[in-house]
Design a protein around this motif. Structure first.
Motif, PDB file in Angstrom:
ATOM      1  N   TRP A  69       0.801  -1.261  -0.146  1.00 39.71           N
ATOM      2  CA  TRP A  69      -0.071   0.602   0.111  1.00 39.71           C
ATOM      3  C   TRP A  69       1.257   1.190   0.250  1.00 39.71           C
ATOM      4  N   ALA A  70       0.462   2.505  -0.086  1.00 44.65           N
ATOM      5  CA  ALA A  70       1.126   3.604  -0.581  1.00 44.65           C
ATOM      6  C   ALA A  70       0.751   4.037   1.158  1.00 44.65           C
ATOM      7  N   SER A  71       0.920   3.640   1.609  1.00 46.51           N
ATOM      8  CA  SER A  71       0.204   4.419   2.642  1.00 46.51           C
ATOM      9  C   SER A  71      -0.176   5.961   2.485  1.00 46.51           C
ATOM     10  N   LYS A  83       7.704   7.238  -4.621  1.00 48.82           N
ATOM     11  CA  LYS A  83       9.047   7.188  -4.579  1.00 48.82           C
ATOM     12  C   LYS A  83       8.344   5.834  -3.040  1.00 48.82           C
ATOM     13  N   LEU A  84       7.618   5.759  -2.108  1.00 44.40           N
ATOM     14  CA  LEU A  84       7.716   4.757  -1.252  1.00 44.40           C
ATOM     15  C   LEU A  84       6.708   3.656  -2.369  1.00 44.40           C
ATOM     16  N   LEU A  85       5.580   3.805  -2.469  1.00 40.62           N
ATOM     17  CA  LEU A  85       5.230   3.120  -3.367  1.00 40.62           C
ATOM     18  C   LEU A  85       6.107   2.629  -4.482  1.00 40.62           C
ATOM     19  N   THR A  86       7.204   2.885  -5.185  1.00 37.79           N
ATOM     20  CA  THR A  86       7.556   2.118  -6.281  1.00 37.79           C
ATOM     21  C   THR A  86       8.630   1.593  -5.333  1.00 37.79           C
ATOM     22  N   ASP A  87       9.211   1.656  -3.943  1.00 39.52           N
ATOM     23  CA  ASP A  87      10.292   1.482  -3.615  1.00 39.52           C
ATOM     24  C   ASP A  87       9.309  -0.539  -3.067  1.00 39.52           C
ATOM     25  N   ARG A  88       8.684   0.357  -2.620  1.00 41.16           N
ATOM     26  CA  ARG A  88       7.497  -0.855  -2.299  1.00 41.16           C
ATOM     27  C   ARG A  88       7.221  -2.405  -3.533  1.00 41.16           C
ATOM     28  N   LEU A  89       7.277  -1.779  -4.188  1.00 42.28           N
ATOM     29  CA  LEU A  89       6.876  -2.175  -5.660  1.00 42.28           C
ATOM     30  C   LEU A  89       7.762  -3.719  -5.683  1.00 42.28           C
ATOM     31  N   LYS A  90       9.189  -2.870  -5.268  1.00 43.33           N
ATOM     32  CA  LYS A  90      10.531  -2.968  -6.175  1.00 43.33           C
ATOM     33  C   LYS A  90      11.136  -4.064  -5.191  1.00 43.33           C
ATOM     34  N   VAL A  91      10.292  -4.131  -3.959  1.00 48.67           N
ATOM     35  CA  VAL A  91      10.685  -5.381  -3.202  1.00 48.67           C
ATOM     36  C   VAL A  91      10.217  -6.702  -3.066  1.00 48.67           C
ATOM     37  N   ALA A  92       8.616  -6.313  -3.489  1.00 50.37           N
ATOM     38  CA  ALA A  92       7.260  -7.082  -3.833  1.00 50.37           C
ATOM     39  C   ALA A  92       7.212  -7.919  -5.035  1.00 50.37           C
ATOM     40  N   ARG A  93       7.458  -6.454  -5.755  1.00 52.92           N
ATOM     41  CA  ARG A  93       7.814  -7.547  -7.397  1.00 52.92           C
ATOM     42  C   ARG A  93       6.250  -7.383  -8.479  1.00 52.92           C
ATOM     43  N   LYS A  94       5.544  -8.547  -7.021  1.00 56.05           N
ATOM     44  CA  LYS A  94       4.063  -7.969  -7.258  1.00 56.05           C
ATOM     45  C   LYS A  94       2.939  -7.520  -6.354  1.00 56.05           C
ATOM     46  N   GLY A  95       1.302  -8.043  -7.433  1.00 55.22           N
ATOM     47  CA  GLY A  95       0.895  -8.181  -6.204  1.00 55.22           C
ATOM     48  C   GLY A  95      -0.745  -6.945  -5.773  1.00 55.22           C
ATOM     49  N   ILE A  96      -1.610  -6.820  -5.119  1.00 60.42           N
ATOM     50  CA  ILE A  96      -2.338  -6.040  -4.478  1.00 60.42           C
ATOM     51  C   ILE A  96      -2.204  -5.157  -4.209  1.00 60.42           C
ATOM     52  N   PRO A 111      -0.678   8.831 -12.622  1.00 53.77           N
ATOM     53  CA  PRO A 111      -0.021   9.117 -13.878  1.00 53.77           C
ATOM     54  C   PRO A 111       1.130   8.880 -13.857  1.00 53.77           C
ATOM     55  N   ALA A 112       1.838   8.600 -12.957  1.00 57.72           N
ATOM     56  CA  ALA A 112       3.408   8.881 -12.681  1.00 57.72           C
ATOM     57  C   ALA A 112       3.496   7.056 -12.603  1.00 57.72           C
ATOM     58  N   PHE A 113       2.172   6.855 -11.562  1.00 50.01           N
ATOM     59  CA  PHE A 113       2.838   5.466 -10.811  1.00 50.01           C
ATOM     60  C   PHE A 113       2.414   4.780 -11.976  1.00 50.01           C
ATOM     61  N   LEU A 114       0.948   4.906 -13.161  1.00 45.43           N
ATOM     62  CA  LEU A 114       0.691   4.107 -13.593  1.00 45.43           C
ATOM     63  C   LEU A 114       1.674   4.216 -15.252  1.00 45.43           C
ATOM     64  N   ARG A 115       2.826   5.357 -15.501  1.00 38.69           N
ATOM     65  CA  ARG A 115       3.479   4.655 -16.316  1.00 38.69           C
ATOM     66  C   ARG A 115       4.908   4.280 -15.460  1.00 38.69           C
ATOM     67  N   TYR A 116       4.637   4.216 -14.543  1.00 34.23           N
ATOM     68  CA  TYR A 116       6.026   3.501 -13.496  1.00 34.23           C
ATOM     69  C   TYR A 116       5.707   2.037 -14.560  1.00 34.23           C
ATOM     70  N   LEU A 117       4.856   2.246 -13.959  1.00 35.00           N
ATOM     71  CA  LEU A 117       4.429   0.709 -13.680  1.00 35.00           C
ATOM     72  C   LEU A 117       4.358  -0.197 -16.298  1.00 35.00           C
ATOM     73  N   ARG A 118       4.197   1.192 -16.254  1.00 36.91           N
ATOM     74  CA  ARG A 118       4.375   1.056 -18.255  1.00 36.91           C
ATOM     75  C   ARG A 118       5.659   0.266 -18.095  1.00 36.91           C
ATOM     76  N   ASP A 119       6.560   1.274 -17.773  1.00 36.76           N
ATOM     77  CA  ASP A 119       7.688   1.300 -18.003  1.00 36.76           C
ATOM     78  C   ASP A 119       8.682   0.378 -17.643  1.00 36.76           C
ATOM     79  N   ASN A 120       8.011  -0.416 -16.730  1.00 39.11           N
ATOM     80  CA  ASN A 120       8.689  -0.633 -15.933  1.00 39.11           C
ATOM     81  C   ASN A 120       8.139  -2.737 -15.876  1.00 39.11           C
TER      82      ASN A 120
END
Length: 133
Positions: A69-71, A83-96, A111-120
């Motif tokens: 979650w994004a807290s 940054k918090l969310l993408t750092d957590r996603l880098k560790v988890a690598r997937k999920g809800i 919008p930036a998070f969706l771009r991050y998801l697409r780009d990665n």
């Protein structure tokens, strides 16, 4: 009201669930009903009980949790939240991922998070209820 359903009487928990569903249905479709058009549920604070799980199962409502979650209930800027969310996603690598939609900074960050998801090379999955046969 987002109350902990573990800390109230079972009949109050059932009423709380019905009020939450009715509020969602009213917001989405203009009619308050305790029968959800999208039978998905997340427990406030992820706190369930055997009785509330049985109740939801008996009503054909699927329970979801979250893997990260994004807290977003904590004060921060959209950039900090991203940054918090993408750092957590880098560790988890997937999920809800749990995001709270009424938070303006979460909407600003999205919008930036969706771009991050697409780009990665992540995929956003749309879950819909099964259509009865």
């Amino acid at each position: 009201m987002h109350r902990s359903l573990m800390r109230i009487k079972p009949e109050e928990a059932n009423e709380e669930i019905d009020r939450g569903i009715a509020a969602d249905e009213k917001a989405l479709h203009g009619i308050a009903t305790s029968v959800p058009t999208t039978p998905f549920f997340r427990f406030p604070g992820f706190e369930s009980t055997p009785a509330t799980l049985d109740l939801l199962q008996s009503r054909g409502i699927v329970v979801f949790g979250a893997d990260l979650w994004a807290s977003d209930w904590t004060p921060m800027t959209p950039k900090q939240e991203l940054k918090l969310l993408t750092d957590r996603l880098k560790v988890a690598r997937k999920g809800i991922i749990l995001l709270h939609d009424p938070k303006a900074r979460t909407a600003a960050m999205l919008p930036a998070f969706l771009r991050y998801l697409r780009d990665n090379h992540y995929r956003v999955v749309d879950l819909v209820p099964a259509v009865p046969a």
